[in-house]
Design a protein around this motif. Structure first.
Motif, mmCIF file in Angstrom:
data_model
loop_
_atom_site.group_PDB
_atom_site.id
_atom_site.type_symbol
_atom_site.label_atom_id
_atom_site.label_comp_id
_atom_site.label_asym_id
_atom_site.label_seq_id
_atom_site.Cartn_x
_atom_site.Cartn_y
_atom_site.Cartn_z
ATOM 1 N N ALA A 187 0.837 -1.204 0.000
ATOM 2 C CA ALA A 187 0.000 0.000 0.000
ATOM 3 C C ALA A 187 0.874 1.258 0.000
ATOM 4 C CB ALA A 187 -0.920 -0.003 1.221
ATOM 5 N N PHE A 188 1.957 1.226 0.772
ATOM 6 C CA PHE A 188 2.917 2.341 0.788
ATOM 7 C C PHE A 188 3.501 2.547 -0.606
ATOM 8 C CE2 PHE A 188 7.486 3.324 0.912
ATOM 9 C CZ PHE A 188 7.482 4.571 1.517
ATOM 10 N N ILE A 189 3.887 1.469 -1.268
ATOM 11 C CA ILE A 189 4.471 1.553 -2.604
ATOM 12 C C ILE A 189 3.495 2.210 -3.574
ATOM 13 C CG2 ILE A 189 5.213 0.164 -4.591
ATOM 14 C CD1 ILE A 189 6.286 -1.890 -2.480
ATOM 15 N N ASN A 190 2.241 1.793 -3.555
ATOM 16 C CA ASN A 190 1.243 2.350 -4.474
ATOM 17 C C ASN A 190 1.014 3.836 -4.220
ATOM 18 O OD1 ASN A 190 0.816 -0.071 -5.843
ATOM 19 N ND2 ASN A 190 -0.768 -0.747 -4.413
ATOM 20 N N THR A 191 0.980 4.222 -2.952
ATOM 21 C CA THR A 191 0.799 5.636 -2.609
ATOM 22 C C THR A 191 1.959 6.478 -3.126
ATOM 23 O OG1 THR A 191 -0.475 5.096 -0.622
ATOM 24 C CG2 THR A 191 0.546 7.273 -0.702
ATOM 25 N N GLN A 192 3.188 6.006 -2.900
ATOM 26 C CA GLN A 192 4.366 6.775 -3.315
ATOM 27 C C GLN A 192 4.492 6.830 -4.836
ATOM 28 O OE1 GLN A 192 5.921 8.515 -1.057
ATOM 29 N NE2 GLN A 192 4.717 7.544 0.571
ATOM 30 N N ARG A 193 4.095 5.774 -5.511
ATOM 31 C CA ARG A 193 4.102 5.801 -6.978
ATOM 32 C C ARG A 193 3.129 6.858 -7.503
ATOM 33 N NH1 ARG A 193 4.165 -0.753 -8.114
ATOM 34 N NH2 ARG A 193 6.436 -0.958 -8.422
ATOM 35 N N GLY A 194 1.997 6.988 -6.816
ATOM 36 C CA GLY A 194 1.040 8.018 -7.202
ATOM 37 C C GLY A 194 1.628 9.410 -7.083
ATOM 38 N N TRP A 195 2.362 9.650 -5.996
ATOM 39 C CA TRP A 195 3.017 10.958 -5.833
ATOM 40 C C TRP A 195 4.085 11.189 -6.902
ATOM 41 C CZ3 TRP A 195 1.273 14.901 -3.344
ATOM 42 C CH2 TRP A 195 0.452 14.731 -2.226
ATOM 43 N N LEU A 196 4.853 10.166 -7.219
ATOM 44 C CA LEU A 196 5.902 10.323 -8.239
ATOM 45 C C LEU A 196 5.320 10.744 -9.583
ATOM 46 C CD1 LEU A 196 8.466 7.392 -7.744
ATOM 47 C CD2 LEU A 196 8.881 9.833 -7.464
ATOM 48 N N LYS A 197 4.147 10.233 -9.913
ATOM 49 C CA LYS A 197 3.531 10.537 -11.209
ATOM 50 C C LYS A 197 3.134 11.998 -11.339
ATOM 51 C CE LYS A 197 1.706 5.889 -12.064
ATOM 52 N NZ LYS A 197 0.478 5.035 -12.141
ATOM 53 N N THR A 198 3.068 12.700 -10.210
ATOM 54 C CA THR A 198 2.669 14.113 -10.277
ATOM 55 C C THR A 198 3.813 15.014 -10.727
ATOM 56 O OG1 THR A 198 3.240 14.600 -7.958
ATOM 57 C CG2 THR A 198 1.024 13.719 -8.407
ATOM 58 N N PHE A 199 5.035 14.488 -10.790
ATOM 59 C CA PHE A 199 6.188 15.306 -11.163
ATOM 60 C C PHE A 199 6.542 15.115 -12.633
ATOM 61 C CE2 PHE A 199 6.694 14.631 -6.591
ATOM 62 C CZ PHE A 199 6.845 15.938 -6.165
ATOM 63 N N ASN A 200 6.832 16.221 -13.282
ATOM 64 C CA ASN A 200 7.315 16.204 -14.664
ATOM 65 C C ASN A 200 8.835 16.055 -14.621
ATOM 66 O OD1 ASN A 200 8.104 16.619 -17.282
ATOM 67 N ND2 ASN A 200 6.920 18.509 -17.571
ATOM 68 N N GLN A 201 9.348 14.911 -15.034
ATOM 69 C CA GLN A 201 10.785 14.651 -14.942
ATOM 70 C C GLN A 201 11.611 15.658 -15.732
ATOM 71 O OE1 GLN A 201 11.992 10.423 -15.218
ATOM 72 N NE2 GLN A 201 9.808 9.922 -15.217
ATOM 73 N N GLN A 202 11.027 16.212 -16.791
ATOM 74 C CA GLN A 202 11.774 17.151 -17.633
ATOM 75 C C GLN A 202 12.046 18.479 -16.938
ATOM 76 O OE1 GLN A 202 9.488 17.413 -21.257
ATOM 77 N NE2 GLN A 202 10.308 15.497 -22.077
ATOM 78 N N THR A 203 11.285 18.791 -15.894
ATOM 79 C CA THR A 203 11.494 20.058 -15.181
ATOM 80 C C THR A 203 12.359 19.900 -13.935
ATOM 81 O OG1 THR A 203 9.504 19.803 -13.817
ATOM 82 C CG2 THR A 203 9.224 20.863 -15.971
ATOM 83 N N LEU A 204 12.745 18.666 -13.597
ATOM 84 C CA LEU A 204 13.579 18.445 -12.424
ATOM 85 C C LEU A 204 15.036 18.771 -12.721
ATOM 86 C CD1 LEU A 204 12.157 15.032 -11.114
ATOM 87 C CD2 LEU A 204 11.691 17.315 -10.198
ATOM 88 N N SER A 205 15.744 19.241 -11.707
ATOM 89 C CA SER A 205 17.190 19.426 -11.847
ATOM 90 C C SER A 205 17.851 18.063 -12.019
ATOM 91 C CB SER A 205 17.753 20.116 -10.605
ATOM 92 O OG SER A 205 17.675 19.243 -9.487
ATOM 93 N N ALA A 206 19.105 18.059 -12.456
ATOM 94 C CA ALA A 206 19.817 16.790 -12.663
ATOM 95 C C ALA A 206 19.902 16.001 -11.359
ATOM 96 C CB ALA A 206 21.212 17.066 -13.212
#
Length: 588
Positions: A84-103
Motif C-alpha cells: 500500500a505504501f508503494i502504491n501511494t508513493q508511486r502516485g506521488w511520483l507521477k505528479t512530477f514532470n521529470q523534464q522540469t527536475l534538476s539533474a
C-alpha cells in the motif's frame, strides 16, 4: 509554510531575470522549475519520513531512532502495508514532470522509483521471504540498540524491553512464511540464529539489573527476555528438523535462473547493461589480466626459482603465487595485523594528497560478531547519515574456528600483499572513506538508498588507484598479487552468472577459481558457499569498478593537464552512493 517556499522560488527566479534580461516566458519557466525543485525536495523528505514509519528497524540501522522499541512482525499484514505504501508513493511520483527536475533531483526521482520497484518485486515476484529462512533473525536490531552509544544506556535498555515483546510473534510469522526453502539458506539461518545468543545473553541481563530502570521495567524485561530466548530456541529446533527433512527428501534449488537473475541485476546494479553483457565483458577482461600476470611472472621468475619457467603461463603464474603466498601473518595475529595497517594507509593517502580524510569519524577494527558470521570474512558496518559521528566497524573474522589446514589456506590467500589490498578495499580509502562521504551528501536519498555497484566499485577502484600512485613502491610482487585479487573480482561476475543462470556445479566452480583465478582452496570453497547464498551481489564489484575507472580515464583525456585526482575523488563521492551512470551525468 509551503506558500512561503513557493514565493521564495519565484523571487529567486525574478532575481535571476535582472542580469540576463530573460523574456516573460522564460521567467515563468524558471519560476515553475524552482517551484518543482522545492516541491520534489519536500516530497523526497516526506517519502523518507513515511518509509521510516513503515520500517523503524531500517531507520535505526541508518541512525534514525524513531521507534527502536518496535520489532516489525514479518507477516502478510506487514507485506500488505508495504505494498500500500508503494502504491501511494508511486502516485506521488507521477505528479512530477521529470523534464522540469534538476539533474540532482532527477537522479533522486529515479532512485526512489527503483527502490519502490525493488520492494514490490521482492514481495510479489522474488518471494525470498518464503524460501530463504536466513531472512529471519532478531539479533541485529538488538545489537544496534545495545552497542551503539546514541542515547543514555537506560533509554536504550527501555527500547530493548519494548522490542522483546514481539520476538515470539516474529518467529511464529517466520515459520508461517517459510515454504519450500533451500537447504543452504536453512543452514545459514541455523548458524546465525545461534549467534543471537551472543547478543541476548547474561551480560545483557546484568546491564538491565545494574541499570536505573524501574523495578516494574526490570520485571517486564525478565519476563520478555525468557520468552524471547524460548522463542529463538524453538525456532532453531524447528530449523534443525527442517534441515533433516530437506536432506532426506531434497530441497529447492538455490539457483534463481535467467529471468529472475536479469530482473534482480537490473534493480540492484542499475548498470545500463544486461547481466549477460557484463558476464561477456568479464570473460574478455579475465584473459587480459592473465596476460599481464604472465608478463610479471616472466620478469621476476629467476628471483624465486632456479629452474626454467614452464611454457604454460598459467602453471608458471600458479607456481610463483604459491611461492609468494607463504609470506603471511601468523594465524593468531590476523586481526591485530589488520589494526596495525590502518595508520599506514592513512599516512599514504595524506602524503599523496589523494583525498581528504575525516579522522573524527571513528573506524574501529573488531572481531566479527557471531550473529554476522558465516557469509564474509571481512566487512564494514557503517553508521547512517543521521548518526554521522557513530563508529564505523571493520569486521574481521578470526580464524579460531578453522582447522589448521583451512587456516593455512586462508592465510596464504590473504598473504602479506593481498591483506594490504583487502584493507585498502574495506577501510582506507575504500568502503570506510566512501561511506563517510556519503553521509555528508546534501541528498539524503542518495546517501540512504545507495547503489551496491557504486559502493563496491569504489572500493575496488581504490585498490588499483593506490598502486598506481605508488603504494607498495611499484613492487612487481605487489602488482602480481593485485592482479590476482582483481582477477577474483572479475571471476566473481563469471562465477555468479555461471552458477545462478548456467547451472555450474561446485567442482566446476572451484576449478574456475583455483585454475583461472589462482585462488586457494579455502577461499574457493568459501566463495562457492557465498554464491549459493546470494545472487547478483558478487557482480557489483566488477560492474562498479569498470564504470568508475572508465569515467576517470575519460575525464583525464578530456581535461588534460587540468585534471586533478583529489578533486575527481572528492567530487565523485560528493553525490552520495548513487549509481555511477547518474554520477557521470552530474560530473559532465
Amino acid at each position: 509554510m509551503k506558500k512561503a517556499l513557493i514565493s521564495l522560488s519565484i523571487a529567486l527566479a525574478l532575481t535571476g531575470m535582472v542580469g540576463c534580461q530573460s523574456s516573460p516566458q522564460q521567467v515563468n519557466q524558471q519560476a515553475d522549475q524552482f517551484t518543482t525543485q522545492i516541491s520534489f525536495e519536500q516530497f523526497s523528505t516526506q517519502f523518507i519520513d513515511d518509509l521510516w514509519q513503515l520500517s523503524p528497524t531500517w531507520a535505526m540501522y541508518n541512525g534514525k531512532h524513531i521507534n527502536d522499541g518496535y520489532l516489525e512482525i514479518p507477516n502478510q499484514a506487514n507485506r500488505d502495508k508495504t505494498l500500500a505504501f508503494i502504491n501511494t508513493q508511486r502516485g506521488w511520483l507521477k505528479t512530477f514532470n521529470q523534464q522540469t527536475l534538476s539533474a540532482s533531483n532527477l537522479i533522486d526521482y529515479q532512485l526512489i522509483n527503483n527502490l519502490l520497484n525493488k520492494l514490490d518485486w521482492q514481495i510479489t515476484t522474488f518471494k525470498s521471504w518464503q524460501w530463504d529462512p536466513s531472512n529471519y533473525n532478531v539479533a541485529g536490531g538488538f545489537a544496534q540498540i545495545i552497542n551503539e552509544d546514541f542515547a543514555p544506556l537506560d533509554q536504550r535498555l527501555a527500547s530493548v524491553v519494548a522490542r522483546l515483546e514481539n520476538v515470539p510473534a516474529y518467529y511464529q510469522a517466520a515459520r508461517d512464511n517459510i515454504n519450500d526453502p533451500t537447504l543452504t539458506h536453512t543452514q545459514l539461518a541455523i548458524q546465525q540464529n545461534r549467534g543471537a545468543f551472543s547478543v541476548l545473553n547474561d551480560e545483557l541481563v546484568q546491564k538491565v539489573n545494574d541499570s536505573g530502570l524501574s523495578n516494574e521495567q526490570k520485571a517486564l524485561f525478565q519476563q520478555r527476555f525468557t520468552s524471547a530466548i524460548k522463542a529463538i530456541n524453538e525456532h532453531i529446533d524447528w530449523l534443525l528438523a527442517l534441515e533433516t527433512k530437506l536432506k532426506a527428501e531434497g530441497s529447492r534449488d538455490f539457483r534463481i535462473g535467467a529471468e529472475l537473475y536479469e530482473q534482480k541485476f537490473a534493480l540492484d546494479i542499475q548498470a545500463g547493461m544486461t547481466a549477460k553483457q557484463l558476464f561477456e565483458k568479464a570473460v574478455a577482461d579475465k584473459n587480459r589480466v592473465q596476460a599481464e600476470m604472465a608478463k610479471i611472472t616472466a620478469t621476476i621468475w629467476s628471483k624465486y626459482f632456479d629452474i626454467p619457467k614452464p611454457t604454460d603461463d598459467k602453471k608458471a603464474i600458479r607456481l610463483l603465487i604459491d611461492k609468494l603466498s607463504a609470506k603471511h601473518v601468523k594465524r593468531d595475529e590476523f586481526v591485530e595485523e589488520v589494526r596495525k595497517q590502518i595508520p599506514e594507509l592513512i599516512k599514504f593517502v595524506n602524503d599523496k594528497n589523494l583525498i581528504t580524510l575525516d579522522l573524527n569519524k571513528p573506524l574501529v577494527v573488531r572481531e566479527t560478531p557471531e550473529y554476522m558470521r558465516g557469509f564474509a570474512g571481512a566487512s564494514i558496518s557503517a553508521p547512517g547519515p543521521y548518526d554521522k559521528g557513530g563508529n564505523t566497524y571493520y569486521n574481521v573474522t578470526p580464524l579460531d574456528h578453522m582447522s589448521n589446514e583451512s587456516a593455512e589456506s586462508y592465510l596464504r590467500e590473504y598473504n602479506h600483499w593481498i591483506l594490504q589490498v583487502l584493507n585498502i578495499h574495506e577501510a582506507i580509502p575504500g568502503h570506510y572513506t566512501q561511506l563517510v562521504y556519503a553521509n555528508e551528501s546534501p541528498s539524503l536519498v542518495k546517501s540512504l538508498f545507495g547503489n551496491g555497484a557504486m559502493i563496491e566499485g569504489w572500493a575496488v577502484y581504490t585498490e588499483r588507484m593506490m598502486l598506481e600512485e605508488g603504494y607498495g613502491n611499484f613492487e612487481p610482487e605487489m602488482w602480481l598479487m593485485y592482479y590476482k585479487w582483481n582477477l577474483r573480482v572479475i571471476a566473481n561476475t563469471i562465477l555468479d552468472y555461471s552458477i545462478q543462470v548456467n547451472g555450474m556445479g561446485e567442482e566446476e566452480a572451484i576449478a574456475l577459481m583455483e585454475n583461472e583465478a589462482f585462488q586457494q582452496r579455502a577461499e574457493a570453497e568459501g566463495k562457492w558457499r557465498r554464491a549459493t547464498l546470494s545472487q547478483v551481489q558478487l557482480t557489483s564489484y566488477y560492474s562498479g569498478y569498470r564504470e568508475i575507472y572508465d569515467l576517470r580515464e575519460e575525464l583525464k583525456l578530456k581535461q588534460g593537464e587540468a585534471f586533478n585526482l583529489k578533486q575527481f575523488h572528492e567530487q565523485f563521492l560528493s553525490y552520495g552512493s548513487a549509481p555511477v551512470k547518474y554520477i557521470k551525468q552530474l560530473m559532465n
